[in-house]
Design a protein around this motif. Structure first.
Motif, PDB file in Angstrom:
ATOM      1  N   ALA A 694      63.316  21.838  36.395  1.00  0.00           N
ATOM      2  CA  ALA A 694      63.954  22.549  37.509  1.00  0.00           C
ATOM      3  C   ALA A 694      62.936  23.316  38.343  1.00  0.00           C
ATOM      4  O   ALA A 694      63.089  23.451  39.555  1.00  0.00           O
ATOM      5  N   ASP A 695      61.891  23.845  37.698  1.00  0.00           N
ATOM      6  CA  ASP A 695      60.867  24.631  38.397  1.00  0.00           C
ATOM      7  C   ASP A 695      61.500  25.771  39.175  1.00  0.00           C
ATOM      8  O   ASP A 695      61.053  26.122  40.275  1.00  0.00           O
ATOM      9  N   MET A 696      62.539  26.372  38.604  1.00  0.00           N
ATOM     10  CA  MET A 696      63.248  27.440  39.301  1.00  0.00           C
ATOM     11  C   MET A 696      62.509  28.765  39.157  1.00  0.00           C
ATOM     12  O   MET A 696      61.797  28.991  38.197  1.00  0.00           O
ATOM     13  N   ASN A 697      62.698  29.630  40.106  1.00  0.00           N
ATOM     14  CA  ASN A 697      62.200  31.004  40.181  1.00  0.00           C
ATOM     15  C   ASN A 697      60.839  31.075  40.861  1.00  0.00           C
ATOM     16  O   ASN A 697      59.846  31.460  40.253  1.00  0.00           O
ATOM     17  N   GLY A 698      60.815  30.710  42.103  1.00  0.00           N
ATOM     18  CA  GLY A 698      59.651  30.950  42.927  1.00  0.00           C
ATOM     19  C   GLY A 698      58.762  29.778  43.187  1.00  0.00           C
ATOM     20  O   GLY A 698      57.985  29.781  44.128  1.00  0.00           O
ATOM     21  N   LEU A 699      58.815  28.741  42.363  1.00  0.00           N
ATOM     22  CA  LEU A 699      57.825  27.683  42.497  1.00  0.00           C
ATOM     23  C   LEU A 699      58.392  26.380  43.032  1.00  0.00           C
ATOM     24  O   LEU A 699      57.630  25.448  43.274  1.00  0.00           O
ATOM     25  N   GLY A 700      59.665  26.263  43.178  1.00  0.00           N
ATOM     26  CA  GLY A 700      60.205  25.004  43.660  1.00  0.00           C
ATOM     27  C   GLY A 700      61.589  25.171  44.244  1.00  0.00           C
ATOM     28  O   GLY A 700      62.456  25.799  43.631  1.00  0.00           O
ATOM     29  N   ALA A 701      61.805  24.614  45.427  1.00  0.00           N
ATOM     30  CA  ALA A 701      63.148  24.616  46.003  1.00  0.00           C
ATOM     31  C   ALA A 701      64.061  23.742  45.159  1.00  0.00           C
ATOM     32  O   ALA A 701      63.632  22.759  44.561  1.00  0.00           O
ATOM     33  N   GLN A 702      65.311  24.093  45.112  1.00  0.00           N
ATOM     34  CA  GLN A 702      66.275  23.393  44.272  1.00  0.00           C
ATOM     35  C   GLN A 702      67.053  22.353  45.081  1.00  0.00           C
ATOM     36  O   GLN A 702      66.897  22.233  46.291  1.00  0.00           O
TER      37      GLN A 702
END
Length: 860
Positions: A694-702
């Protein structure tokens, strides 16, 4: 518990906050205006750099570079098969069409194998009429009875009295846990039982504070409640007081409480679990997310956090520099999201955030994570993350910018987070978030119906391993093998089991894949500040025609970002876009000439020796090729790509080693195409399952929504895995719909899983099957990293004779010993493991029967 936020007694005053915010906003405005005036570096090397900035040359490079500042939603980046971006003759996918078809057919046959039998477990223990211990009342509604039989009730004002003997007149309190065995006693007027500064009458308070946090202790006569040192809930006559004398109170379940404000989960049905602790597991895998990123880059870039002892109103707040200007001064958020302003109010309205393209706002609040777990997720890899140089540049901070200090802090937070969730669900070990350090422990946790949480590292300078380019002397590493060994030992002791060698900068271990466009320009500038050198990107010729390169140029267009843009945007707004000497490279494609260093190879050796999972994402093509060759020379299977930051040549090699691949989640449409491509790379020698990063929390758009008018949208409620029912999620006043909102926050991954099966059409059941087999495939890769051989049915060359097998599987042998002797089982169904044995032309299937505690009872 976690460090208190500034609005709960911190040392920084409101005036100081406002001065800092004002300075940051002014700096942002000045730097945004100045960022477009960036001249080029003139130091050409071997023809790889243009000698001066020439706009006509940039345009002539082609359309890929003309629009180099990609939007967050550009399929070329967000949904790319390989986000690593470099291409060369070495990055060609070696898989033939015939091989790909054969591999996909193998996966289809695997899906037809028997599934493990599953059961269900309750979300938390059954609530009794009287709490059985000091942890059991979390979330419950109780009356509080004094030793003389009277009940605590309101006295008509803010005070509390015990004048009534009628239970129906008692005040019903919601017990909201703030820590293990510590509670807020929440009244019907949405207020809290509070204590005076020293001793005296207790009174209802309007807001939670340390003076309203009561530590419970169970005795034979009832529960004692204390607040602070030596102060206890007591009685003076009929008045409820706080005094040095503790009085035991009896609790009893009741009704009529006011619910404590909290995000909903909106998944009904009990979580799935295994019928034995050691059988094959089922569940989704997120192999790459940053659950504690609220601490990184100094702790002031990220707005909100995954939990707060006082609930969502305190956890889900915007940053001070956003809220003080009404959402108009949030330069970093505006650059990343593409929205010039936003509503700074989080809980309870969530008008503008969280959202798929809002990279500065919290996405992994614990109730949102609970939704994903309840819907079927069973592995969560939490990566500790930092970038010291960009932390130093960002003007607001409360934490150290040292990479390792930040990693230590985030690891500490993970354990506090686990304790907090335990506190909400019944006590130590009772919560669904369980940090694991081995595949055996993870399997047991998953089969108990909980979420196995793996701790990993993705940071720019692990163990302080930067380097400085010194004239005449070349690269001078800032770390030694001894420092690497000590640092790895420390991280492993904290619980780290998965690691990337690089993130955004070249370091003393490896070259970096680099970023392109705006992000590439500013991160390259940060690379110069850190190391004294820019990326040495040489021209290389694309060979496969499908991978996009990370093209470099020197004139950033700040009008848009790209999906992994936070690092670049921080530098762009707060200093790096103002350096004035960035290199301008020749025509694409570009490949970093810096590969895996001797120190990097040493670290890889140590990671293998410690049976850890190695992630080659973000490495340069040259470095990743060397790393994979090193793993191949050692037949080491503990390798995975967690979020598509590799190139297509690497994926078949990872599968051939027995490793694991979890592509970047991105949009549901793009993910389905990635899944179809990966089927052709599956290796028939290993169990196949699929995951996502997911790379969630600052590093990747969802993932963006497909839109309510899209074909075959998700309809609510829908049936999730093993019969759970998933409805639209409610958080405060906001209702989330995947068709309209996309993956706005982590709870929407339950809906995203449903959406990808809709996108896959007739292949939807096959995709869901592969995703549910993802946890098992991850665990099997991790087992092989422990030195366990793959199974002997898919690998006939590993079979031994029946007699030899039975000697190895003597009654009383533990599962771990058995697997070290004869490898992984082909099937793990309940209390039966199935193996293949025999040295002749015909395989013999042997069934190993196991006891409840995981020891061999018989082999047939």
């Amino acid at each position: 518990m976690a460090r208190s936020s500034l609005d709960k007694g911190g040392t920084v005053t409101r005036a100081q906050q406002l001065r800092r915010v004002a300075a940051a906003v002014l700096a942002a405005v000045a730097l945004v205006v100045g960022a477009t005036l960036l001249p080029a570096h003139t130091g050409a090397r071997d023809g790889s750099l243009l000698t001066a900035y020439d706009a006509s040359r940039v345009v002539a490079i082609g359309p890929d570079l003309a629009g180099v500042a990609h939007s967050h939603n550009d399929p070329a980046t967000k949904n790319a098969l390989g986000r690593g971006g470099e291409v060369s003759a070495e990055t060609v996918d070696p898989t033939s069409r015939q091989d790909a078809a054969s591999n996909a057919a193998y996966v289809a046959r695997e899906r037809a194998l028997p599934d493990p039998r599953l059961t269900t477990v309750p979300v938390m223990q059954k609530r009794r009429a009287v709490p059985q211990d000091r942890y059991a009342m979390a979330g419950g509604c109780y009356t509080v009875q004094a030793p003389n039989g009277t009940y605590i009730s309101r006295d008509g004002g803010a005070g509390l009295t015990t004048t009534t003997t009628r239970r129906s007149d008692a005040e019903p309190f919601t017990f909201r846990a703030t820590d293990l065995g510590v509670y807020l006693l929440f009244g019907t007027a949405s207020d809290f039982v509070g204590s005076p500064a020293t001793t005296g009458a207790a009174a209802m308070a309007a807001a939670p504070s340390p003076a309203t946090e009561w530590t419970a202790r169970k005795t034979r006569r009832g529960f004692l409640f204390s607040v602070g040192e030596g102060r206890h809930l007591s009685l003076t006559g009929h008045t409820v007081t706080v005094s040095p004398k503790a009085v035991p109170f009896r609790l009893a379940r009741t009704t009529g409480c006011t619910a404590y404000p909290e995000s909903q989960v909106d998944v009904s049905g009990r979580p799935h679990a295994g019928v034995t602790s050691y059988q094959e597991v089922r569940g989704y895998v997120d192999a790459h997310t940053h659950g504690q990123a609220w601490e990184f880059l100094g702790g002031q870039v990220h707005c909100g956090k995954p939990w707060d002892e006082y609930g969502p109103a305190y956890a889900l707040k915007d940053c001070v520099d956003h809220s003080v200007t009404g959402g108009n001064g949030a330069a970093l958020e505006a650059l990343l999201s593409g929205e010039p302003t936003h509503d700074p109010v989080g809980w309870p309205t969530f008008k503008d955030w969280p959202a798929p393209n809002s990279l500065t706002h919290e996405g992994t609040y614990y109730k949102w994570m609970e939704r994903s777990w309840r819907a079927g997720q069973r592995v969560f890899v939490n990566l500790l993350v930092e970038n010291n140089k960009l932390c130093e540049i960002y003007p607001l901070k409360r934490n150290s910018c040292d990479d390792m200090d930040s990693l230590r802090l985030q690891a500490h937070d993970m354990y506090e987070f686990q304790d907090y969730i335990d506190a909400q669900y019944g006590g130590p070990g009772k919560g669904w978030y369980r940090i694991v350090t081995s595949p055996w422990q993870a399997r047991k946790v998953i089969n108990a119906g909980k979420l196995a949480v793996v701790m990993g590292i993705e940071t720019s300078l692990p163990f302080g391993c930067t380097y400085k380019k010194v004239p005449l002397l070349g690269d001078q590493p800032a770390c030694t093998t001894a420092q690497i060994d000590a640092g790895l030992d420390e991280m492993r002791a904290l619980g780290v089991r998965q690691m990337e060698l690089v993130n955004k900068f070249d370091n003393a271990l490896s070259g970096i894949a680099g970023d392109n466009g705006t992000t590439g320009a500013v991160v390259n500038a940060a690379n110069f500040l850190e190391t004294g050198s820019y990326w040495d990107m040489q021209h290389c010729a694309p060979a496969d025609g499908e991978s996009s390169d990370h093209a470099q140029f020197a004139a950033p267009d700040i009008s848009a970002g790209q999906q992994d843009a936070l690092f670049g945007a921080v530098g762009q707004l707060f200093g790096l876009a103002n350096l004035g000497t960035l290199p301008l490279y020749g025509p694409p494609a570009h490949c970093n000439s810096r590969g895996l260093t001797n120190l990097g190879a040493h670290l890889v050796d140590r990671l293998m020796a410690k049976n850890m999972l190695i992630d080659p994402d973000h490495m340069s093509v040259k470095a990743r090729d060397s790393l994979l060759s090193q793993l191949e020379a050692n037949s080491y299977a503990g390798v995975l790509s967690s979020h598509s930051w590799s190139t297509p040549d690497a994926y078949p090699r990872i599968y051939e080693l027995g490793g694991y691949v979890a592509p970047y989640a991105g949009d549901s449409t793009g993910f389905v195409e990635k899944w179809r491509r990966h089927l052709g790379w599956a290796d028939p020698r290993y169990y196949f399952g699929f995951g996502y990063g997911a790379d969630m929390n600052g590093l990747g758009a969802q993932g963006n929504p497909r839109g309510p008018a899209a074909a075959n949208p998700v309809t609510y409620p829908f049936k999730g895995f093993n019969g759970v029912t998933v409805d639209k999620q409610r958080a405060g006043q906001r209702v989330y719909d995947i068709n309209v909102d996309g993956v706005a926050q982590y709870g929407q991954y339950a809906d995203w899983i449903e959406d990808i099966t809709h996108v896959a059409g007739a292949d939807g059941p096959a995709l869901e099957d592969d995703m549910m087999r993802g946890a098992e495939a991850y665990l099997q890769t991790w087992e092989r990293a422990q030195g366990i051989a793959p199974d002997s049915c898919r690998n006939p060359d590993l079979q031994v004779g029946v007699k030899k097998f039975k000697r190895a599987a003597r009654p009383g042998t533990t599962i771990r010993t058995l697997m070290h002797r004869v490898g992984q089982p082909w099937q793990r169904l309940g209390s039966r493991f199935v193996y293949c044995a025999g040295t002749g032309a015909k395989d013999v299937k042997l069934t190993v029967r196991l006891t409840d505690n995981g020891k061999v009872s018989a082999t047939r």
